[in-house]
Motif scaffolding. Sequence first.
Motif, mmCIF file in Angstrom:
data_model
loop_
_atom_site.group_PDB
_atom_site.id
_atom_site.type_symbol
_atom_site.label_atom_id
_atom_site.label_comp_id
_atom_site.label_asym_id
_atom_site.label_seq_id
_atom_site.Cartn_x
_atom_site.Cartn_y
_atom_site.Cartn_z
ATOM 1 N N ARG A 1 -4.489 2.659 3.570
ATOM 2 C CA ARG A 1 -5.698 2.303 4.321
ATOM 3 C C ARG A 1 -6.238 0.939 3.872
ATOM 4 N N ALA A 2 -6.123 0.625 2.583
ATOM 5 C CA ALA A 2 -6.584 -0.671 2.074
ATOM 6 C C ALA A 2 -5.747 -1.809 2.660
ATOM 7 N N VAL A 3 -4.422 -1.625 2.753
ATOM 8 C CA VAL A 3 -3.559 -2.649 3.352
ATOM 9 C C VAL A 3 -3.884 -2.819 4.838
ATOM 10 N N GLU A 4 -4.145 -1.707 5.538
ATOM 11 C CA GLU A 4 -4.535 -1.801 6.952
ATOM 12 C C GLU A 4 -5.800 -2.649 7.102
ATOM 13 N N ARG A 5 -6.762 -2.464 6.206
ATOM 14 C CA ARG A 5 -8.012 -3.216 6.260
ATOM 15 C C ARG A 5 -7.748 -4.702 5.985
ATOM 16 N N LEU A 6 -6.888 -4.992 5.014
ATOM 17 C CA LEU A 6 -6.547 -6.393 4.723
ATOM 18 C C LEU A 6 -5.897 -7.055 5.939
ATOM 19 N N LEU A 7 -4.963 -6.350 6.570
ATOM 20 C CA LEU A 7 -4.279 -6.894 7.749
ATOM 21 C C LEU A 7 -5.258 -7.160 8.892
ATOM 22 N N ALA A 8 -6.256 -6.308 9.032
ATOM 23 C CA ALA A 8 -7.226 -6.452 10.117
ATOM 24 C C ALA A 8 -8.241 -7.567 9.854
ATOM 25 N N ASP A 9 -8.579 -7.788 8.579
ATOM 26 C CA ASP A 9 -9.706 -8.663 8.247
ATOM 27 C C ASP A 9 -9.337 -10.053 7.734
ATOM 28 N N ASP B 1 3.072 -1.492 4.406
ATOM 29 C CA ASP B 1 2.727 -0.085 4.244
ATOM 30 C C ASP B 1 3.958 0.574 3.641
ATOM 31 N N GLY B 2 3.886 0.854 2.354
ATOM 32 C CA GLY B 2 5.022 1.471 1.664
ATOM 33 C C GLY B 2 5.025 2.976 1.789
ATOM 34 N N ARG C 1 -15.933 2.792 -1.196
ATOM 35 C CA ARG C 1 -15.477 2.010 -2.349
ATOM 36 C C ARG C 1 -14.278 1.110 -2.034
ATOM 37 N N VAL C 2 -13.683 1.248 -0.854
ATOM 38 C CA VAL C 2 -12.523 0.422 -0.497
ATOM 39 C C VAL C 2 -12.821 -1.080 -0.616
ATOM 40 N N GLY D 1 0.850 -1.188 0.000
ATOM 41 C CA GLY D 1 0.000 0.000 0.000
ATOM 42 C C GLY D 1 0.880 1.230 0.000
ATOM 43 N N VAL D 2 0.678 2.120 -0.961
ATOM 44 C CA VAL D 2 1.478 3.346 -1.005
ATOM 45 C C VAL D 2 0.572 4.565 -0.977
ATOM 46 N N GLY D 3 1.144 5.687 -0.568
ATOM 47 C CA GLY D 3 0.408 6.939 -0.518
ATOM 48 C C GLY D 3 0.698 7.682 0.766
#
Length: 167
Positions: free
Chosen positions: A26-34, A45-46, A141-142, A12-14
């Motif tokens: 934020r998308a990578v954080e959601r993947l890690l949590a779910d 998290d890049g 939309r995530v 995830g970059v940005g």
Amino acid sequence: MPQDSPKILILGVGNILYTDEGVGVRAVERLLADFDFSDNVTLMDGGNLGMRLMEPLMACDYCIVLDAVLGGDVPGTVYRLTGEDLRKSLAFKDSMHQSDLVDTLIYCELVGKRPDTVVIGMEPFDFKTMAVELSPTIAERVPAMLDIALAELRAAGGTATPRQAEG
């Protein structure tokens, strides 16, 4: 996992300080949590690390980048970019992480270890306002972005198992 499973990096970059520019992180954080992932999958998290991403990139066979992309469509549109299309994620002129990522992939290629890379990008609604939350338009939309990223992961040889909700 078999010994010859490809090493997959979901990156995830940005910049999370500028609203929707942080959608990839934020998308990578959601993947890690779910989700729980197979042993051949690494999530990272890049941020806007640029050249410091060279080592993790060279250590993987396949890289799925999650990022905000200015493609000119309506906010929340999800794009899948490969090959020369990766340059479209250079559209953020206000941010260094975009050109750094493409440059870093070029350097990986020069030393002979560039992973196959796909960018799953989302058209931002607001990437200029300083705020750590995503705009409501993009936040809703995530899940669509994650569905595409998870399909990409499965196609590349990785697995993601949804975590059971507690309670």
